[in-house]
Design a protein around this motif. Structure first.
Motif, short mmCIF file in Angstrom:
data_model
loop_
_atom_site.label_atom_id
_atom_site.label_comp_id
_atom_site.label_asym_id
_atom_site.label_seq_id
_atom_site.Cartn_x
_atom_site.Cartn_y
_atom_site.Cartn_z
N ARG A 164 -2.40 17.84 -42.34
CA ARG A 164 -3.69 18.06 -41.63
C ARG A 164 -4.60 18.00 -42.45
O ARG A 164 -5.60 17.60 -42.73
CB ARG A 164 -3.86 19.40 -41.53
N LYS A 165 -4.26 18.95 -44.32
CA LYS A 165 -5.43 18.66 -45.06
C LYS A 165 -5.88 17.57 -45.97
O LYS A 165 -6.98 17.27 -46.16
CB LYS A 165 -5.05 20.16 -46.44
N THR A 166 -4.39 16.44 -46.08
CA THR A 166 -4.64 15.31 -46.27
C THR A 166 -5.22 14.65 -45.68
O THR A 166 -6.02 13.41 -45.88
CB THR A 166 -3.33 14.93 -46.25
N PHE A 167 -5.56 14.84 -43.90
CA PHE A 167 -6.22 13.62 -43.10
C PHE A 167 -7.54 14.53 -43.17
O PHE A 167 -8.04 13.43 -43.00
CB PHE A 167 -5.45 13.88 -41.45
N LYS A 168 -7.82 15.37 -43.49
CA LYS A 168 -9.19 16.02 -43.54
C LYS A 168 -9.64 15.11 -44.54
O LYS A 168 -10.49 15.03 -44.44
CB LYS A 168 -9.42 17.53 -43.37
N TYR A 169 -9.54 15.06 -45.26
CA TYR A 169 -9.84 14.66 -47.30
C TYR A 169 -10.31 12.65 -46.15
O TYR A 169 -10.73 12.37 -46.81
CB TYR A 169 -9.05 14.36 -48.18
N LEU A 170 -8.89 12.84 -46.16
CA LEU A 170 -9.16 11.12 -45.55
C LEU A 170 -10.57 11.14 -44.51
O LEU A 170 -11.26 10.16 -45.28
CB LEU A 170 -8.14 10.58 -44.94
N GLN A 171 -10.96 11.28 -44.02
CA GLN A 171 -11.76 11.17 -42.93
C GLN A 171 -12.87 12.01 -44.05
O GLN A 171 -14.20 10.86 -43.18
CB GLN A 171 -11.80 12.56 -41.84
N GLN A 172 -13.13 13.21 -44.75
CA GLN A 172 -14.02 12.54 -45.32
C GLN A 172 -14.38 11.67 -46.11
O GLN A 172 -15.62 11.31 -46.44
CB GLN A 172 -13.37 13.82 -45.79
N ALA A 173 -13.31 10.92 -46.92
CA ALA A 173 -14.12 10.22 -47.30
C ALA A 173 -13.92 8.46 -47.02
O ALA A 173 -15.24 7.88 -47.11
CB ALA A 173 -12.40 9.63 -48.42
#
Length: 178
Positions: A164-173
């Motif tokens: 979840r957290k990894t996908f969130k940061y990917l979306q942010q980037a």
């Protein structure tokens, strides 16, 4: 009064138990992809020892990939990159400029003169070249992140400790790149 205290403690224990179950499931998902659980656990411990020795994930990121001034590392995650030869364990780095993967262990390749050389498997994708990122899950509940680049290459990452957290940061980037 005692009943309210007991109810409050029970509620906190349920929340903690839920988080603990979630953590156990994340670890199980991550370890399950390796060849043997004992080898995977040893590899993870070895990787974290390397990270500590190197001075942290940011230093590993800067040492392995050219990082311009001002590029900020958002997240580093242990995961696997799916390849035709099978999953490769490593670190996925998400920064404001790029998504980069470096294998935990070196792989052996044959050089043009017939000798074998050992190198780390690396992937570097500028964030601006990522067309989209998709969440995916297979029948066995393994969660994947599929990246599709503007030149129609796709990369599959799986086995995250915190998907979840990894996908969130990917979306942010990706949103910052637009």
């Amino acid at each position: 009064m005692d009943c309210d205290l007991c109810a409050d403690k029970a509620e906190r224990m349920n929340k903690f138990g839920g988080r603990a179950d979630s953590l156990v499931n994340c670890i199980r998902e991550h370890v399950r992809l390796g060849p043997k659980i004992s080898e995977t656990v040893k590899g993870k411990l070895s990787l974290w020892a390397k990270i500590v020795k190197a001075g942290g994930v940011e230093k590993i990121f800067k040492r392995n990939f050219s990082v311009r001034e001002g590029d900020k590392l958002l997240k580093a995650s242990q995961c696997y990159l799916s390849t035709t030869a099978g999953p490769i364990a490593g670190l996925l780095f998400i920064s404001a400029d790029k998504l980069a993967f470096c294998s935990e262990r070196s792989i052996k390749l044959s050089s043009p003169n017939g000798e074998f050389i050992r190198i780390h498997y690396k992937v570097l994708i500028p964030v601006g070249k990522i067309l989209r990122a998709n969440e995916s899950q297979n029948v066995k509940s393994h969660k994947y992140i599929e990246l599709i680049t503007v030149d129609n290459f796709d990369f599959w990452f799986m086995g995250f400790q915190n998907y979840r957290k990894t996908f969130k940061y990917l979306q942010q980037a990706l949103s910052q790149a637009q």
